[in-house]
Write an enzyme that holds these catalytic residues in place. Structure first.
Site, PDB file in Angstrom:
ATOM      1  N   LYS A  44      33.145 -26.542 -51.634  1.00  0.00           N
ATOM      2  CA  LYS A  44      34.214 -27.392 -51.135  1.00  0.00           C
ATOM      3  C   LYS A  44      35.463 -26.535 -50.992  1.00  0.00           C
ATOM      4  CE  LYS A  44      34.803 -31.772 -50.116  1.00  0.00           C
ATOM      5  NZ  LYS A  44      33.772 -32.774 -49.761  1.00  0.00           N
ATOM      6  N   ASP A  72      36.513 -33.367 -44.336  1.00  0.00           N
ATOM      7  CA  ASP A  72      36.635 -34.276 -45.482  1.00  0.00           C
ATOM      8  C   ASP A  72      37.981 -34.978 -45.263  1.00  0.00           C
ATOM      9  OD1 ASP A  72      35.294 -34.874 -48.263  1.00  0.00           O
ATOM     10  OD2 ASP A  72      37.419 -34.681 -48.731  1.00  0.00           O
TER      11      ASP A  72
HETATM   12  P1  NDP Z   1      39.773 -39.576 -43.837  1.00  0.00           P
HETATM   13  O1  NDP Z   1      40.893 -38.611 -43.991  1.00  0.00           O
HETATM   14  O2  NDP Z   1      39.183 -39.782 -42.490  1.00  0.00           O
HETATM   15  O3  NDP Z   1      40.173 -40.996 -44.411  1.00  0.00           O
HETATM   16  C1  NDP Z   1      40.600 -41.146 -45.716  1.00  0.00           C
HETATM   17  C2  NDP Z   1      41.012 -42.576 -45.933  1.00  0.00           C
HETATM   18  O4  NDP Z   1      41.278 -42.783 -47.316  1.00  0.00           O
HETATM   19  C3  NDP Z   1      42.295 -42.931 -45.201  1.00  0.00           C
HETATM   20  O5  NDP Z   1      42.298 -44.287 -44.905  1.00  0.00           O
HETATM   21  C4  NDP Z   1      43.348 -42.586 -46.246  1.00  0.00           C
HETATM   22  O6  NDP Z   1      44.571 -43.275 -46.070  1.00  0.00           O
HETATM   23  C5  NDP Z   1      42.668 -43.040 -47.518  1.00  0.00           C
HETATM   24  N1  NDP Z   1      43.149 -42.248 -48.633  1.00  0.00           N
HETATM   25  C6  NDP Z   1      43.116 -40.892 -48.757  1.00  0.00           C
HETATM   26  N2  NDP Z   1      43.670 -40.524 -49.911  1.00  0.00           N
HETATM   27  C7  NDP Z   1      44.080 -41.636 -50.512  1.00  0.00           C
HETATM   28  C8  NDP Z   1      44.723 -41.900 -51.740  1.00  0.00           C
HETATM   29  N3  NDP Z   1      45.076 -40.907 -52.578  1.00  0.00           N
HETATM   30  N4  NDP Z   1      44.955 -43.198 -52.048  1.00  0.00           N
HETATM   31  C9  NDP Z   1      44.617 -44.219 -51.205  1.00  0.00           C
HETATM   32  N5  NDP Z   1      44.018 -44.010 -50.040  1.00  0.00           N
HETATM   33  C10 NDP Z   1      43.744 -42.745 -49.702  1.00  0.00           C
HETATM   34  O7  NDP Z   1      38.651 -39.072 -44.868  1.00  0.00           O
HETATM   35  P2  NDP Z   1      37.106 -39.467 -44.928  1.00  0.00           P
HETATM   36  O8  NDP Z   1      36.899 -40.838 -44.440  1.00  0.00           O
HETATM   37  O9  NDP Z   1      36.359 -38.350 -44.321  1.00  0.00           O
HETATM   38  O10 NDP Z   1      36.840 -39.387 -46.501  1.00  0.00           O
HETATM   39  C11 NDP Z   1      36.909 -40.532 -47.350  1.00  0.00           C
HETATM   40  C12 NDP Z   1      36.108 -40.268 -48.608  1.00  0.00           C
HETATM   41  O11 NDP Z   1      34.734 -40.026 -48.256  1.00  0.00           O
HETATM   42  C13 NDP Z   1      36.540 -39.050 -49.422  1.00  0.00           C
HETATM   43  O12 NDP Z   1      36.305 -39.309 -50.793  1.00  0.00           O
HETATM   44  C14 NDP Z   1      35.562 -37.957 -48.958  1.00  0.00           C
HETATM   45  O13 NDP Z   1      35.407 -36.952 -49.906  1.00  0.00           O
HETATM   46  C15 NDP Z   1      34.292 -38.793 -48.789  1.00  0.00           C
HETATM   47  N6  NDP Z   1      33.258 -38.237 -47.942  1.00  0.00           N
HETATM   48  C16 NDP Z   1      33.513 -37.880 -46.649  1.00  0.00           C
HETATM   49  C17 NDP Z   1      32.488 -37.423 -45.847  1.00  0.00           C
HETATM   50  C18 NDP Z   1      32.694 -37.090 -44.408  1.00  0.00           C
HETATM   51  O14 NDP Z   1      31.707 -36.802 -43.736  1.00  0.00           O
HETATM   52  N7  NDP Z   1      33.895 -37.149 -43.872  1.00  0.00           N
HETATM   53  C19 NDP Z   1      31.125 -37.252 -46.374  1.00  0.00           C
HETATM   54  C20 NDP Z   1      30.946 -37.731 -47.711  1.00  0.00           C
HETATM   55  C21 NDP Z   1      31.988 -38.187 -48.456  1.00  0.00           C
HETATM   56  P3  NDP Z   1      45.826 -42.507 -45.416  1.00  0.00           P
HETATM   57  O15 NDP Z   1      45.478 -42.351 -43.974  1.00  0.00           O
HETATM   58  O16 NDP Z   1      46.956 -43.404 -45.678  1.00  0.00           O
HETATM   59  O17 NDP Z   1      45.932 -41.185 -46.140  1.00  0.00           O
HETATM   60  O1  2IT Z   2      31.694 -34.817 -49.250  1.00  0.00           O
HETATM   61  C1  2IT Z   2      30.946 -34.524 -48.302  1.00  0.00           C
HETATM   62  O2  2IT Z   2      29.714 -34.584 -48.390  1.00  0.00           O
HETATM   63  C2  2IT Z   2      31.575 -34.095 -47.050  1.00  0.00           C
HETATM   64  N1  2IT Z   2      32.798 -34.105 -46.953  1.00  0.00           N
HETATM   65  C3  2IT Z   2      30.721 -33.611 -45.903  1.00  0.00           C
HETATM   66  C4  2IT Z   2      30.368 -32.160 -46.085  1.00  0.00           C
HETATM   67  C5  2IT Z   2      29.669 -31.524 -44.915  1.00  0.00           C
HETATM   68  O3  2IT Z   2      29.404 -30.326 -45.043  1.00  0.00           O
HETATM   69  O4  2IT Z   2      29.361 -32.175 -43.914  1.00  0.00           O
END
Ligand code: NDP
Ligand code: 2IT
Length: 439
Positions: A118, A158
């Site tokens: 990461k 992420d």
């Molecule tokens: P994005 O940046 O696209 O979206 C994040 C969302 O969460 C936004 O709505 C954001 O609000 C909110 N958010 C972020 N930080 C905070 C906080 N401290 N408190 C409250 N709300 C918060 O990220 P993703 O959708 O990609 O990621 C979301 C989660 O999923 C994370 O935990 C990530 O690690 C996990 N994840 C992502 C993957 C991927 O493929 N993208 C794969 C697997 C897991 P705001 O816009 O106001 O910051």
């Molecule tokens: O937390 C996760 O699994 C991710 N943010 C996706 C990682 C990736 O390599 O696609």
């Protein structure tokens, strides 16, 4: 744990993630004395490599700005280091170490050949112009490029890192290395990205949830589902849920939550999708809408009357009180889209109540799985159809579910998905580490 606490006293998220894994695999670990002879657990608790650096860039006003950049290469026993990059003001070593640790076990569950890593920065893209984001991404990759490569370490998105950021990072990497390779995943479709990668984490989580519901003869139709977040994971989770006839009754961002008592229609969802993706807007902009209510500064769990919760924003966003409120409403399932969104107390409540509870490393593994499929397509220099990728994603999620059942189901038939996922992931990494000696 006591030793780790002494060594890394300022890393609470990291210690939290380790403790969850260590306690749930203790029994099986002790069944194999060789694991302890090889000091496997301690080795797994220390990342292979921690890379940290300063990132200096120039903002639109000509001011020089400095951020910290990191890449944690946690473990590559079963494949090249693989995992996302997070850009958020809260990023620090503890958060990235926990995410890299989780990623190692998650990637082991996907059935694909990927190690765990990461990275990220305390840079926040929020409020920055496209050119500022581009200059930051270029400066970030300039430092990182010696440590990544298609067979070495493959970053992706992420929080705060989506298609725009991956595009800029890939562009600079390509220029500096003079190689067009599959070093990043989540790329644009025109330059090696996989169809379905944007959808994969959210869709995958819904597929996992369907597998869980099926074990109790239940379905999704008409179910009220509380979703948090409104980024990549949350939006595609909501889209799939609506398609399958469920009612999405909440979404959130870091400023607050919206509650939709009757559930989102496809048309309302389309407007939110556009607000969040095309305009990078905020949920408070929906304050005046008659079909939803906006609640500043609160998370959705105690407000949304729901059957199912899918936390999809960030770590520790659902605490013990939230969990008890959900259970009181009659919540039957929690499937985590985010990484470690439930505090240990919340997770304990879910397990005690014996509801269907999937930890992120199992239920959100669809994203990195399709990243793995993107790597496979890049190696072949071919692009698969959306149907092919979606079909593979469904199978992988079903396979992950089966692994959880294999290691998590007790004699009474109840499946502890936390134990199942941790044990299955650990056993695969442990076998590979044992076979490769002390390296
Ligand atoms: P994005 O940046 O696209 O979206 C994040 C969302 O969460 C936004 O709505 C954001 O609000 C909110 N958010 C972020 N930080 C905070 C906080 N401290 N408190 C409250 N709300 C918060 O990220 P993703 O959708 O990609 O990621 C979301 C989660 O999923 C994370 O935990 C990530 O690690 C996990 N994840 C992502 C993957 C991927 O493929 N993208 C794969 C697997 C897991 P705001 O816009 O106001 O910051
Ligand atoms: O937390 C996760 O699994 C991710 N943010 C996706 C990682 C990736 O390599 O696609």
């Amino acid at each position: 744990m006591a030793e780790l606490q002494l060594r890394f006293p300022n890393e609470p998220e990291y210690l939290q993630a380790v403790e969850e894994v260590v306690t749930s695999i203790e029994d099986i670990y002790n069944e194999y004395p060789a694991f302890e002879r090889y000091n496997l657990m301690e080795r797994l608790c220390m990342p292979d490599r921690v890379i940290s650096f300063r990132v200096s860039w120039v903002d639109d006003n000509g001011r020089v700005r400095n951020n910290m950049g990191y890449r944690i290469q946690h473990n590559n026993a079963i494949g090249p280091y693989k995992g996302g990059i997070r850009f958020h003001s809260s990023v620090n070593l503890s958060i990235l170490k926990f995410l890299a640790f989780e990623q190692t076990f998650k990637n082991a569950l996907t059935t694909l050949s990927m190690g765990g890593a990461k990275g990220g920065s305390d840079f926040s893209p929020r409020g920055k112009s496209d050119m500022e984001v581009m200059r930051f991404c270029q400066a970030f990759v300039n430092e990182l490029l010696r440590n990544i490569g298609p067979d070495m370490d493959v970053p992706a998105g992420d929080i705060g890192v989506g298609g725009r950021e991956v595009g800029y990072m890939f562009g600079w990497y390509k220029k500096m290395t003079r190689e067009f390779s599959g070093t990043f995943t989540g790329k644009g479709l025109d330059f090696g990205g996989s169809l379905m990668r944007p959808e994969a984490t959210g869709y995958g989580n819904v597929y996992f949830l369907l597998n869980m519901l099926q074990t109790r003869g239940l379905g999704l139709e008409g179910r009220r589902v509380a979703v948090s977040g409104s980024g990549n994971v949350a939006l595609y989770t909501a889209e799939k849920l609506i398609k399958l006839g469920a009612k999405v009754v909440s979404l959130s961002d870091s400023d607050g939550s919206i509650i939709i008592p009757d559930g989102l229609t496809a048309e309302q969802f389309g407007r939110i999708f556009e607000l969040k993706t095309a305009y990078r807007g905020r949920l408070w902009e929906l304050e005046e809408e008659p079909w939803c209510s906006y609640h500043a500064g609160v998370r959705p769990w105690r407000l949304a009357q729901c059957d199912i919760a899918m936390p999809s924003a960030t770590q520790n966003e659902l605490d013990g009180d939230d969990a008890r409120a959900l259970l009181q409403q009659g919540c039957i399932a929690v499937s985590e889209g985010a990484n470690m969104p439930s505090t240990p107390e919340a997770a304990h409540e879910f397990l005690k109540a014996r509801i269907l509870y999937a930890p992120g490393k199992a239920s959100n593994a669809g994203g990195v799985s399709v990243s793995g499929l993107e790597m496979a397509q890049n190696s072949q220099r071919l692009a698969w159809t959306a149907e092919e990728v979606d079909d593979k994603l469904r199978r992988i999620m079903a396979d992950i579910h089966a692994q959880c059942i294999r290691y998590g189901r007790g004699d009474d038939g109840f499946c502890n998905y936390v134990r199942g996922a941790n044990t299955a992931g650990f056993m695969k990494v442990a076998r590979a580490m044992m076979a490769q000696g002390i390296v």
